[in-house]
Design a protein around this motif. Structure first.
Motif, PDB file in Angstrom:
ATOM      1  N   TYR A  89       0.883  -1.141  -0.027  1.00  0.00           N
ATOM      2  CA  TYR A  89       0.115  -0.012  -0.066  1.00  0.00           C
ATOM      3  C   TYR A  89       0.769   1.228  -0.116  1.00  0.00           C
ATOM      4  O   TYR A  89       1.882   1.304   0.760  1.00  0.00           O
ATOM      5  CB  TYR A  89      -0.675   0.252   1.123  1.00  0.00           C
ATOM      6  N   GLU A  90       0.480   2.315  -0.696  1.00  0.00           N
ATOM      7  CA  GLU A  90       1.089   3.476  -0.760  1.00  0.00           C
ATOM      8  C   GLU A  90       1.099   4.165   0.620  1.00  0.00           C
ATOM      9  O   GLU A  90       2.295   4.805   0.932  1.00  0.00           O
ATOM     10  CB  GLU A  90       0.300   4.670  -1.789  1.00  0.00           C
ATOM     11  N   ASP A  91       0.265   3.964   1.279  1.00  0.00           N
ATOM     12  CA  ASP A  91      -0.097   4.805   2.723  1.00  0.00           C
ATOM     13  C   ASP A  91       1.154   4.168   3.597  1.00  0.00           C
ATOM     14  O   ASP A  91       1.282   4.493   4.843  1.00  0.00           O
ATOM     15  CB  ASP A  91      -1.534   4.553   3.263  1.00  0.00           C
ATOM     16  N   ASN A  95       1.999   7.234   5.794  1.00  0.00           N
ATOM     17  CA  ASN A  95       1.551   7.712   7.214  1.00  0.00           C
ATOM     18  C   ASN A  95       1.611   6.337   8.148  1.00  0.00           C
ATOM     19  O   ASN A  95       1.342   6.282   9.329  1.00  0.00           O
ATOM     20  CB  ASN A  95       0.394   8.239   7.251  1.00  0.00           C
ATOM     21  N   LYS A  97      -0.643   4.021   8.266  1.00  0.00           N
ATOM     22  CA  LYS A  97      -1.913   3.524   8.677  1.00  0.00           C
ATOM     23  C   LYS A  97      -2.604   2.591   7.912  1.00  0.00           C
ATOM     24  O   LYS A  97      -3.521   2.726   6.876  1.00  0.00           O
ATOM     25  CB  LYS A  97      -2.907   4.721   8.841  1.00  0.00           C
TER      26      LYS A  97
END
Length: 203
Positions: A89-91, A95, A97
């Motif tokens: 995932y990019e997140d 962050n 999360k």
């Protein structure tokens, strides 16, 4: 089956296509002894006006009490599944999360079971199932390869079952709730069966 709307699948082509591609079904019944589950390969027929969702057909040993079941049945067909790591995932980099999850495709078919003891019906079913599953063999085996008296005796030992599908539900949890970039990254990381399901769902 709990089906969040974003994962809900109603297209007959995908639902029946998954059953055809993954024919080993788990048939769940409830009787005097409580819940029971049996695992058998099915064929799926497109159905007619009396069974618009299709018809499931299979056979079981005469010793198996399943064919005597009188009541509702649920048949579960499990397609490809895959663990999804948060690293995709990019997140994760932005962050943190994110959490792991699992992708999967599954179909639940509901209906009432009907037992069929007609030897001709059962023999035709055996021929179709054998032809389908032997197709990939270099020298496909045919029911006709076995001695006729052996097949005749076998036909007395099995019972056909047919389940006109009264209700069908599908869940395709294949990352469609993620960003387009995440979906592309996940698809590229998957093995071929899951990648195909992701692409098929998004088509």
């Amino acid at each position: 089956m709990y089906r969040p709307s974003c994962f809900d699948e109603i297209r007959p082509s995908l639902l029946l296509g998954l059953i055809d591609a993954h024919p080993l079904g788990t048939i769940i019944t409830h009787g005097d002894g409580g819940l029971d589950a049996t695992h058998i390969p099915f064929e799926i027929d497109a159905g007619d006006e009396n069974a618009p969702y299709g018809i499931l057909r299979a056979h079981v040993s005469r010793a198996n009490p399943l064919w005597r079941h009188d009541g509702d049945t649920l048949v579960v067909f499990q397609g490809p599944s895959a663990y999804i790591t948060p690293a995709l995932y990019e997140d994760k980099k932005i962050n943190g999360k994110v959490v792991p999850t699992y992708n999967y495709a599954v179909v639940h078919a509901h209906g009432r079971l009907r037992a069929i003891e007609d030897p001709a019906w059962i023999l035709a079913l055996l021929g179709r199932l054998t032809a389908r599953h032997e197709a990939a063999q270099a020298v496909p085996w045919s029911v006709d390869d076995a001695p006729p008296d052996f097949i005749d005796r076998l036909l007395t030992m099995i019972v056909g079952i047919e389940i006109p599908i009264e209700r069908i539900q599908g869940t395709w949890k294949v990352s469609q709730n993620r960003s387009q970039n995440d979906q592309r990254t996940i698809t590229a990381a998957m093995d071929a069966p899951m990648a195909r399901e992701m692409e098929r769902r998004s088509a």
